[in-house]
Motif scaffolding. Structure first.
Motif: not given
Length: 78
Positions: A33-45
């Motif tokens: 996940g990219n911590p700059s993204s708003i999808h679930a994986e990004g939010r988790r990161m």
């Protein structure tokens, strides 16, 4: 031959890491996940990064806003 224990000081590119840090890094690297993204994986990161920021801030006794993670020494120096 010396009977003194060897002291290694050549940490130019690498350094020993305590097992707790190694375990935390291994767990984080297993995530996607990219911590700059708003999808679930990004939010988790992003949550993982912010929890780490809080832990470092508490460890060094500084506000969390003063903890900045960089990719390496050159970026940190800049």
């Amino acid at each position: 031959m010396s009977t003194n224990p060897r002291i290694y000081l050549d940490f130019n590119a690498t350094a020993p890491i305590v097992s707790a840090a190694r375990t935390a890094m291994t767990a984080a690297l297993a995530e996607v996940g990219n911590p700059s993204s708003i999808h679930a994986e990004g939010r988790r990161m992003r949550d993982l990064v912010e929890r780490a920021r809080n832990q470092v801030a508490a460890l060094v006794g500084r506000p969390r806003e003063q903890v900045v993670f960089t990719s390496g020494g050159t970026e940190a120096n800049a």
